[in-house]
Design a protein around this motif. Structure first.
Motif, PDB file in Angstrom:
ATOM      1  N   MET A  13      78.990   6.268  82.808  1.00 40.61           N
ATOM      2  CA  MET A  13      79.066   4.837  83.009  1.00 40.61           C
ATOM      3  C   MET A  13      80.371   4.509  83.725  1.00 40.61           C
ATOM      4  SD  MET A  13      78.897   1.669  80.325  1.00 40.61           S
ATOM      5  CE  MET A  13      77.132   1.794  80.202  1.00 40.61           C
ATOM      6  N   LYS A  14      80.298   3.589  84.655  1.00 45.09           N
ATOM      7  CA  LYS A  14      81.470   3.123  85.388  1.00 45.09           C
ATOM      8  C   LYS A  14      82.226   2.108  84.540  1.00 45.09           C
ATOM      9  CE  LYS A  14      80.493   5.082  89.387  1.00 45.09           C
ATOM     10  NZ  LYS A  14      81.355   5.924  90.147  1.00 45.09           N
ATOM     11  N   ALA A  15      83.519   1.983  84.803  1.00 41.59           N
ATOM     12  CA  ALA A  15      84.348   0.995  84.116  1.00 41.59           C
ATOM     13  C   ALA A  15      85.017   0.108  85.155  1.00 41.59           C
ATOM     14  CB  ALA A  15      85.404   1.688  83.265  1.00 41.59           C
ATOM     15  N   LEU A  16      85.222  -1.142  84.783  1.00 42.41           N
ATOM     16  CA  LEU A  16      85.900  -2.097  85.649  1.00 42.41           C
ATOM     17  C   LEU A  16      87.044  -2.712  84.861  1.00 42.41           C
ATOM     18  CD1 LEU A  16      85.815  -3.468  88.442  1.00 42.41           C
ATOM     19  CD2 LEU A  16      84.426  -5.259  87.395  1.00 42.41           C
ATOM     20  N   VAL A  17      88.252  -2.570  85.371  1.00 37.58           N
ATOM     21  CA  VAL A  17      89.430  -3.134  84.720  1.00 37.58           C
ATOM     22  C   VAL A  17      89.583  -4.578  85.182  1.00 37.58           C
ATOM     23  CG1 VAL A  17      91.921  -2.950  84.429  1.00 37.58           C
ATOM     24  CG2 VAL A  17      90.532  -0.879  84.565  1.00 37.58           C
ATOM     25  N   ILE A  18      89.668  -5.488  84.218  1.00 40.60           N
ATOM     26  CA  ILE A  18      89.761  -6.915  84.496  1.00 40.60           C
ATOM     27  C   ILE A  18      90.920  -7.487  83.691  1.00 40.60           C
ATOM     28  CG2 ILE A  18      88.543  -9.129  84.357  1.00 40.60           C
ATOM     29  CD1 ILE A  18      85.930  -7.566  84.578  1.00 40.60           C
ATOM     30  N   ARG A  19      91.703  -8.349  84.335  1.00 41.36           N
ATOM     31  CA  ARG A  19      92.843  -8.964  83.655  1.00 41.36           C
ATOM     32  C   ARG A  19      92.385  -9.954  82.596  1.00 41.36           C
ATOM     33  NH1 ARG A  19      97.800  -9.950  87.846  1.00 41.36           N
ATOM     34  NH2 ARG A  19      97.903  -7.804  88.554  1.00 41.36           N
ATOM     35  N   GLN A  20      93.256 -10.107  81.604  1.00 41.35           N
ATOM     36  CA  GLN A  20      93.040 -11.121  80.579  1.00 41.35           C
ATOM     37  C   GLN A  20      93.482 -12.466  81.152  1.00 41.35           C
ATOM     38  OE1 GLN A  20      91.242 -10.801  78.243  1.00 41.35           O
ATOM     39  NE2 GLN A  20      91.695  -9.140  76.854  1.00 41.35           N
ATOM     40  N   PRO A  21      92.882 -13.550  80.806  1.00 39.37           N
ATOM     41  CA  PRO A  21      91.893 -13.746  79.746  1.00 39.37           C
ATOM     42  C   PRO A  21      90.454 -13.525  80.203  1.00 39.37           C
ATOM     43  CG  PRO A  21      92.491 -15.866  80.612  1.00 39.37           C
ATOM     44  CD  PRO A  21      93.325 -14.836  81.353  1.00 39.37           C
ATOM     45  N   TYR A  22      90.271 -13.152  81.478  1.00 44.78           N
ATOM     46  CA  TYR A  22      88.918 -13.050  82.036  1.00 44.78           C
ATOM     47  C   TYR A  22      88.077 -11.967  81.369  1.00 44.78           C
ATOM     48  CZ  TYR A  22      91.478 -15.815  85.382  1.00 44.78           C
ATOM     49  OH  TYR A  22      92.285 -16.761  85.948  1.00 44.78           O
ATOM     50  N   ALA A  23      88.681 -10.843  81.010  1.00 42.61           N
ATOM     51  CA  ALA A  23      87.933  -9.768  80.356  1.00 42.61           C
ATOM     52  C   ALA A  23      87.348 -10.239  79.023  1.00 42.61           C
ATOM     53  CB  ALA A  23      88.828  -8.549  80.148  1.00 42.61           C
ATOM     54  N   SER A  24      88.138 -10.947  78.249  1.00 43.74           N
ATOM     55  CA  SER A  24      87.642 -11.466  76.966  1.00 43.74           C
ATOM     56  C   SER A  24      86.616 -12.561  77.165  1.00 43.74           C
ATOM     57  CB  SER A  24      88.809 -11.984  76.114  1.00 43.74           C
ATOM     58  OG  SER A  24      89.575 -10.901  75.637  1.00 43.74           O
ATOM     59  N   GLN A  25      86.763 -13.365  78.213  1.00 44.58           N
ATOM     60  CA  GLN A  25      85.772 -14.409  78.497  1.00 44.58           C
ATOM     61  C   GLN A  25      84.424 -13.786  78.849  1.00 44.58           C
ATOM     62  OE1 GLN A  25      87.707 -16.656  81.575  1.00 44.58           O
ATOM     63  NE2 GLN A  25      88.901 -17.864  80.127  1.00 44.58           N
ATOM     64  N   ILE A  26      84.448 -12.677  79.568  1.00 42.46           N
ATOM     65  CA  ILE A  26      83.197 -11.969  79.858  1.00 42.46           C
ATOM     66  C   ILE A  26      82.604 -11.434  78.561  1.00 42.46           C
ATOM     67  CG2 ILE A  26      82.215  -9.901  80.939  1.00 42.46           C
ATOM     68  CD1 ILE A  26      84.188 -10.384  83.277  1.00 42.46           C
ATOM     69  N   MET A  27      83.434 -10.852  77.710  1.00 41.18           N
ATOM     70  CA  MET A  27      82.973 -10.256  76.461  1.00 41.18           C
ATOM     71  C   MET A  27      82.255 -11.280  75.578  1.00 41.18           C
ATOM     72  SD  MET A  27      85.132  -8.437  73.405  1.00 41.18           S
ATOM     73  CE  MET A  27      85.730  -9.957  72.702  1.00 41.18           C
ATOM     74  N   VAL A  28      82.796 -12.487  75.462  1.00 35.70           N
ATOM     75  CA  VAL A  28      82.180 -13.491  74.578  1.00 35.70           C
ATOM     76  C   VAL A  28      81.089 -14.297  75.274  1.00 35.70           C
ATOM     77  CG1 VAL A  28      84.206 -13.663  73.104  1.00 35.70           C
ATOM     78  CG2 VAL A  28      83.932 -15.258  75.012  1.00 35.70           C
ATOM     79  N   GLY A  29      80.896 -14.065  76.573  1.00 33.09           N
ATOM     80  CA  GLY A  29      79.803 -14.710  77.292  1.00 33.09           C
ATOM     81  C   GLY A  29      80.136 -16.035  77.948  1.00 33.09           C
ATOM     82  N   SER A  30      81.394 -16.460  77.915  1.00 33.26           N
ATOM     83  CA  SER A  30      81.741 -17.735  78.552  1.00 33.26           C
ATOM     84  C   SER A  30      82.001 -17.583  80.052  1.00 33.26           C
ATOM     85  CB  SER A  30      82.957 -18.377  77.866  1.00 33.26           C
ATOM     86  OG  SER A  30      84.098 -17.563  77.998  1.00 33.26           O
ATOM     87  N   LYS A  31      82.234 -16.373  80.516  1.00 34.41           N
ATOM     88  CA  LYS A  31      82.371 -16.103  81.954  1.00 34.41           C
ATOM     89  C   LYS A  31      81.184 -15.228  82.347  1.00 34.41           C
ATOM     90  CE  LYS A  31      85.772 -14.495  85.378  1.00 34.41           C
ATOM     91  NZ  LYS A  31      84.923 -13.827  86.305  1.00 34.41           N
ATOM     92  N   LYS A  32      80.248 -15.814  83.060  1.00 32.51           N
ATOM     93  CA  LYS A  32      79.001 -15.122  83.379  1.00 32.51           C
ATOM     94  C   LYS A  32      78.935 -14.609  84.810  1.00 32.51           C
ATOM     95  CE  LYS A  32      76.429 -17.691  79.925  1.00 32.51           C
ATOM     96  NZ  LYS A  32      76.207 -16.628  78.992  1.00 32.51           N
ATOM     97  N   ILE A  33      79.947 -14.939  85.606  1.00 35.39           N
ATOM     98  CA  ILE A  33      79.974 -14.484  86.996  1.00 35.39           C
ATOM     99  C   ILE A  33      81.341 -13.871  87.287  1.00 35.39           C
ATOM    100  CG2 ILE A  33      79.805 -15.153  89.416  1.00 35.39           C
ATOM    101  CD1 ILE A  33      78.015 -17.466  88.557  1.00 35.39           C
ATOM    102  N   GLU A  34      81.325 -12.676  87.847  1.00 42.62           N
ATOM    103  CA  GLU A  34      82.544 -12.003  88.294  1.00 42.62           C
ATOM    104  C   GLU A  34      82.500 -11.949  89.820  1.00 42.62           C
ATOM    105  OE1 GLU A  34      86.135  -9.823  88.312  1.00 42.62           O
ATOM    106  OE2 GLU A  34      85.222 -11.161  86.837  1.00 42.62           O
ATOM    107  N   TYR A  35      83.552 -12.438  90.443  1.00 45.25           N
ATOM    108  CA  TYR A  35      83.621 -12.476  91.902  1.00 45.25           C
ATOM    109  C   TYR A  35      84.411 -11.282  92.416  1.00 45.25           C
ATOM    110  CZ  TYR A  35      81.918 -17.209  91.317  1.00 45.25           C
ATOM    111  OH  TYR A  35      81.158 -18.297  90.968  1.00 45.25           O
ATOM    112  N   ARG A  36      83.834 -10.596  93.384  1.00 45.69           N
ATOM    113  CA  ARG A  36      84.472  -9.427  93.981  1.00 45.69           C
ATOM    114  C   ARG A  36      84.284  -9.464  95.486  1.00 45.69           C
ATOM    115  NH1 ARG A  36      87.724  -6.174  90.645  1.00 45.69           N
ATOM    116  NH2 ARG A  36      87.432  -7.289  88.696  1.00 45.69           N
ATOM    117  N   SER A  37      85.128  -8.724  96.192  1.00 47.99           N
ATOM    118  CA  SER A  37      85.019  -8.644  97.651  1.00 47.99           C
ATOM    119  C   SER A  37      84.112  -7.490  98.071  1.00 47.99           C
ATOM    120  CB  SER A  37      86.408  -8.471  98.275  1.00 47.99           C
ATOM    121  OG  SER A  37      86.992  -7.268  97.812  1.00 47.99           O
TER     122      SER A  37
END
Length: 85
Positions: A1-25
């Motif tokens: 499985m691949k891993a993606l390192v994300i800064r806080q607080p965004y990583a925790s927001q993804i974990m709890v479901g309040s951030k449903k979209i991650e923007y990447r280039s």
């Protein structure tokens, strides 16, 4: 499985479901599931003293990817966050 390192607080927001979209280039390619890992650094200007750092937080699934110009929006759903314990 691949891993993606994300800064806080965004990583925790993804974990709890309040951030449903991650923007990447970049497009995720064939990757549909990945592990969200919180970075050692936080986003500047945020207060996240109590949020976990350098920690695997959740596995997520990329439901779909949309594109706006050079930016890709990864639409996410959390599949598991029982890896914390």
């Amino acid at each position: 499985m691949k891993a993606l390192v994300i800064r806080q607080p965004y990583a925790s927001q993804i974990m709890v479901g309040s951030k449903k979209i991650e923007y990447r280039s970049w497009h995720p390619g064939n990757v549909t599931d990945f592990l969200v890992v919180s970075s050692a650094k936080s986003q500047k200007g945020t207060f996240d003293l109590m949020l976990p750092k350098r920690t695997a937080l959740a596995t997520v699934h990329i439901d779909r990817v949309s594109q706006d110009g050079d930016i890709y929006a990864w639409h996410l759903s959390v599949t598991s966050w029982d890896i914390l314990g």
